[in-house]
Design a protein around this motif. Structure first.
Motif, PDB file in Angstrom:
ATOM      1  N   THR A 196       5.569  -0.297  -9.598  1.00 38.07           N
ATOM      2  CA  THR A 196       3.974  -1.670  -9.899  1.00 38.07           C
ATOM      3  C   THR A 196       2.679  -0.373  -9.062  1.00 38.07           C
ATOM      4  O   THR A 196       3.327   0.616  -7.955  1.00 38.07           O
ATOM      5  CB  THR A 196       4.830  -2.766  -8.930  1.00 38.07           C
ATOM      6  N   ASP A 197       1.985  -1.291  -9.162  1.00 34.43           N
ATOM      7  CA  ASP A 197       0.543  -0.863  -8.816  1.00 34.43           C
ATOM      8  C   ASP A 197      -0.016  -1.512  -7.351  1.00 34.43           C
ATOM      9  O   ASP A 197       0.353  -2.761  -7.654  1.00 34.43           O
ATOM     10  CB  ASP A 197      -0.328  -0.645 -10.207  1.00 34.43           C
ATOM     11  N   ASN A 254      -2.248  -2.435  -5.932  1.00 34.80           N
ATOM     12  CA  ASN A 254      -4.024  -3.088  -6.799  1.00 34.80           C
ATOM     13  C   ASN A 254      -3.725  -4.435  -6.742  1.00 34.80           C
ATOM     14  O   ASN A 254      -3.816  -5.393  -6.496  1.00 34.80           O
ATOM     15  CB  ASN A 254      -4.521  -2.383  -7.969  1.00 34.80           C
ATOM     16  N   ASN A 255      -1.837  -4.395  -7.335  1.00 31.16           N
ATOM     17  CA  ASN A 255      -1.491  -5.406  -7.917  1.00 31.16           C
ATOM     18  C   ASN A 255      -0.825  -6.569  -6.294  1.00 31.16           C
ATOM     19  O   ASN A 255      -0.931  -8.090  -6.945  1.00 31.16           O
ATOM     20  CB  ASN A 255      -0.488  -5.698  -8.840  1.00 31.16           C
ATOM     21  N   LYS A 268      -0.144   8.014  -6.019  1.00 28.64           N
ATOM     22  CA  LYS A 268      -0.123   6.246  -6.601  1.00 28.64           C
ATOM     23  C   LYS A 268       1.413   5.547  -5.190  1.00 28.64           C
ATOM     24  O   LYS A 268       1.014   4.220  -5.094  1.00 28.64           O
ATOM     25  CB  LYS A 268       0.137   5.804  -8.114  1.00 28.64           C
TER      26      LYS A 268
END
Length: 274
Positions: free
Chosen positions: A68-69, A71-72, A35
């Protein structure tokens, strides 16, 4: 997603080949580390939040846990729908949506359109003035701009003809609201479309100013310094596993920064270390 999709490279790029080889040697990559690699793939130095994104990546590598992700990133972009701006705290999506409403209003001039509450009519007037009268190619390029801003990739492909207005199409294809120069660069493009002439100084996706270049170059030097210290000691495969993951991630980050900003220095850790 191709992990190197945010840089332009060739199959002959030896540094990427060596980094990928090191990844293979690492074997199974934990989901958390993967990730973090995704965060690096989403990095764009022309993004108005590039410093925040770099901090996320740096903190993530230190902790081997994504801050953080990925995808955000861009979750409130205007490509996510007409109401995506409601959750955006920066104000960019609302302004971008205002431009979309105004561009569509220009295309539909002469037809009664009920504009959403809160629509800024001054942007309508500005865009109408910049674009001027409608002609078929101008309408097509405005539709191309809307497709680019909303990530409508099917229309985006169909609306590019690559003929008389190739350079103007190219500049339109490099437009986005997340670019650090928004909305000035979008106003410049709309004016160019109005004249049906490309603008020689237009900045689009992938471009950066001297302030960004200075900051990024300094960050690159810091990463290279970390990697350089490591390269003086052990070969990569002799590091403990967590440090190997960190080295791999730093290499990916350094290579990404290098390619996005035109830095020509070689990555120091790769020589005879993989």
């Amino acid at each position: 997603m191709d992990p190197w999709s945010n840089v332009e490279t060739s199959t002959q790029d030896t540094e990427i080949s060596q980094i990928d080889k090191f990844e293979t040697i690492l074997g199974d990559i934990p989901p958390a580390v993967r990730k973090i690699r995704d965060l690096i793939t989403r990095l764009e130095v022309c993004h108005f939040k590039y410093q925040q994104h770099l901090k996320y990546i740096h903190d993530s590598i230190l902790n081997l846990n994504p801050a953080t992700d990925s995808n955000n990133i861009g979750s409130n972009h205007i490509s996510k729908g007409e109401n995506a701006w409601i959750n955006d705290k920066t104000g960019r999506s609302l302004l971008g949506q205002q431009y979309l409403w105004a561009l569509n209003n220009w295309l539909n001039k002469g037809h009664h359109i009920k504009m959403p509450d809160g629509h800024d009519l001054s942007i309508d007037l500005k865009i109408s003035k910049l674009l001027g009268d409608k002609i078929p190619d101008k309408e097509r390029i405005v539709r191309l701009l809307i497709a680019r801003l909303t990530y409508d990739w099917e229309s985006y492909e169909k609306l590019q003809l690559g003929e008389q207005f190739t350079e103007l199409e190219y500049q339109t294809c490099r437009m986005d609201i997340c670019h650090y120069a928004f909305p000035n660069h979008l106003n410049t493009l709309i004016q160019a479309i109005g004249k049906m002439q490309s603008h020689k100084d237009l900045e689009g996706c992938g471009s950066y100013n001297s302030e960004i270049k200075m900051f990024i170059t300094r960050k690159y030097s810091e990463i290279v310094s970390i990697l350089g210290e490591i390269s003086k000691s052990k070969v990569l495969i002799d590091q403990n596993k967590n440090d190997q993951f960190r080295i791999w991630l730093y290499l990916c980050l350094a290579k990404t920064i290098k390619e996005q900003t035109g830095i020509t220095d070689s990555l120091p850790i790769l020589d005879n270390k993989v």
